[in-house]
Design a protein around this motif. Structure first.
Motif, PDB file in Angstrom:
ATOM      1  N   THR A   1      38.618  22.781   8.300  1.00 26.05           N
ATOM      2  CA  THR A   1      38.088  22.462   9.635  1.00 26.05           C
ATOM      3  C   THR A   1      37.014  23.474  10.013  1.00 26.05           C
ATOM      4  O   THR A   1      37.148  24.662   9.730  1.00 26.05           O
ATOM      5  N   LEU A   2      35.991  22.958  10.652  1.00 18.30           N
ATOM      6  CA  LEU A   2      34.947  23.809  11.211  1.00 18.30           C
ATOM      7  C   LEU A   2      35.192  23.848  12.712  1.00 18.30           C
ATOM      8  O   LEU A   2      35.351  22.795  13.344  1.00 18.30           O
ATOM      9  N   ARG A   3      35.230  25.048  13.277  1.00 15.84           N
ATOM     10  CA  ARG A   3      35.410  25.167  14.726  1.00 15.84           C
ATOM     11  C   ARG A   3      34.084  25.614  15.323  1.00 15.84           C
ATOM     12  O   ARG A   3      33.642  26.740  15.069  1.00 15.84           O
ATOM     13  N   LEU A   4      33.459  24.712  16.047  1.00 16.45           N
ATOM     14  CA  LEU A   4      32.153  25.023  16.640  1.00 16.45           C
ATOM     15  C   LEU A   4      32.358  25.384  18.108  1.00 16.45           C
ATOM     16  O   LEU A   4      32.846  24.546  18.891  1.00 16.45           O
ATOM     17  N   GLY A   5      32.008  26.599  18.491  1.00 18.01           N
ATOM     18  CA  GLY A   5      32.041  26.953  19.908  1.00 18.01           C
ATOM     19  C   GLY A   5      31.133  26.014  20.678  1.00 18.01           C
ATOM     20  O   GLY A   5      30.106  25.557  20.159  1.00 18.01           O
ATOM     21  N   ALA A   6      31.507  25.726  21.933  1.00 14.45           N
ATOM     22  CA  ALA A   6      30.744  24.744  22.717  1.00 14.45           C
ATOM     23  C   ALA A   6      29.290  25.162  22.902  1.00 14.45           C
ATOM     24  O   ALA A   6      28.420  24.323  23.108  1.00 14.45           O
ATOM     25  N   GLY A   7      29.015  26.455  22.804  1.00 15.12           N
ATOM     26  CA  GLY A   7      27.655  26.938  23.027  1.00 15.12           C
ATOM     27  C   GLY A   7      26.811  27.018  21.770  1.00 15.12           C
ATOM     28  O   GLY A   7      25.693  27.560  21.807  1.00 15.12           O
ATOM     29  N   VAL A   8      27.318  26.503  20.658  1.00 17.29           N
ATOM     30  CA  VAL A   8      26.498  26.468  19.431  1.00 17.29           C
ATOM     31  C   VAL A   8      25.365  25.467  19.669  1.00 17.29           C
ATOM     32  O   VAL A   8      25.592  24.364  20.181  1.00 17.29           O
ATOM     33  N   THR A   9      24.159  25.871  19.297  1.00 19.96           N
ATOM     34  CA  THR A   9      22.988  25.024  19.603  1.00 19.96           C
ATOM     35  C   THR A   9      22.717  24.038  18.467  1.00 19.96           C
ATOM     36  O   THR A   9      23.171  24.222  17.327  1.00 19.96           O
TER      37      THR A   9
END
Ligand SMILES: Cc1cc2nc3c(=O)[nH]c(=O)nc-3n(C[C@H](O)[C@H](O)[C@H](O)COP(=O)(O)OP(=O)(O)OC[C@H]3O[C@@H](n4cnc5c(N)ncnc54)[C@H](O)[C@@H]3O)c2cc1C
Length: 293
Positions: free
Chosen positions: A68-76
């Motif tokens: 799984t990749l966890r992308l923070g909501a602020g990743v552009t």
């Protein structure tokens, strides 16, 4: 108007708790358009919580065991469009490259795309196709929702007052995946329709999610079931095939799952037709298409 700039996730949710009705600002590429077009008013009473300096939201991580990749909501979208994220989720990178312009992608975030919840949001069909989860945080704790439950209508989400999207968890599938969109030009365009197709070889599944053709993103379940059955999986990784007739039927089934409207961007008929074409084309990129002898 007060603008608060938290430096941690705990501080951000604390501010949202203290200021009910506060507005979250990430990249601002949707919010400022809404304000400029007077769909949202800024009064003296308004508090803005600008989250673009929250390190937890800017980070992404890869969990090798959970795949799984966890992308923070602020990743552009600029970050998503390039390696290493692009190598993990190629369809999301393709979608990212179609968002606005380089300037927009440099500031637009995946969390903002999710929270706006436009049926034309380019990241969303990919998140729906791969069964991503949205992580929501508030002072009461954290909860996780499948992206299909997070999106409840046109520009409507399951976000509760005081909640922030902290991350999106993206399962990594084993197989070809891609995103295509139709618009009136090649760049800086809101999708008339968009399709993500993602293959998972171990489960022999073909997932297809449609954008801009329903109030929220929809999966084409009949097309998925048909493809899973009709693809010749037995030829091994990279050598799977599908017949041209079945690819055509897959396109028709995908189009049948759409519920498009006619608006200033397109007619419903054109949207339906474009889904047929995009779905068939993407299936033909995922598998070799065999013409009847
Ligand atoms: C010129 C232009 C072209 C564009 N082209 C495209 C395109 O091709 N494809 C496309 O999909 N979009 C496009 N957009 C829309 C926009 O860029 C995207 O939707 C973007 O992802 C929004 O992210 P943001 O960080 O700028 O959000 P913001 O504008 O900061 O916020 C948008 C909404 O989300 C809320 N929000 C933001 N972050 C969070 C969070 N972490 N938790 C809870 N709520 C949050 C805000 O309160 C606001 O309601 C375009 C916009 C512009 C101005």
């Amino acid at each position: 108007m007060a603008v608060l700039v938290p430096r941690s996730l705990a501080a951000a949710v604390g501010m949202l708790d203290e200021h009910p009705g506060a507005v979250v600002l990430a990249g601002g590429t949707d919010l400022l358009v809404e304000i400029n077009e007077r769909h949202r008013t800024i009064g003296d009473e308004l508090t803005v919580v600008a989250v673009n300096r929250v390190p937890e939201l800017r980070a992404w991580t890869f969990d090798r065991d959970a795949r799984t990749l966890r992308l923070g909501a602020g990743v552009t979208y600029t970050e998503i469009a390039a390696d290493p994220i692009a190598a993990f989720v190629p369809a999301l990178a393709q979608a990212a490259r179609t968002v606005g312009s380089p300037q927009i992608r440099n500031t637009a975030t995946i969390g903002g795309n999710l929270a706006t919840c436009s049926p034309a949001g380019d990241g969303l069909p990919v998140l729906v196709a791969v069964d991503a989860d949205v992580e929501l945080v508030s002072t009461s704790g954290t909860r996780t929702l499948p992206v299909g439950e997070f999106m409840v209508g046109v520009k409507q989400t399951a976000l509760a007052p005081g909640e922030l999207i902290s991350a999106v968890n993206v399962p990594l599938l084993d197989g070809w995946q891609g995103y295509s969109k139709v618009g009136v030009r090649n760049a800086m365009v809101i999708a008339i329709s968009g399709v993500c197709l993602a293959v998972d070889r171990p489960s022999r599944s073909v997932r297809i999610a449609l954008g801009s053709v329903a109030p929220t993103i929809v999966r084409a379940a009949d097309a998925e079931a048909f493809a899973a059955e009709r693809v010749d999986w037995g030829r091994g990784p990279g050598n799977e095939t599908v017949s041209a007739d079945d690819a055509a039927e897959f396109g028709r089934l995908a189009a049948a799952a759409s519920q498009p409207i006619t608006d200033h961007r397109s007619t419903a008929d054109y949207r339906r037709h474009s889904i047929d074409v995009l779905a068939r084309r993407l299936l033909g990129r995922a598998f070799a298409v065999e013409e009847a002898a």
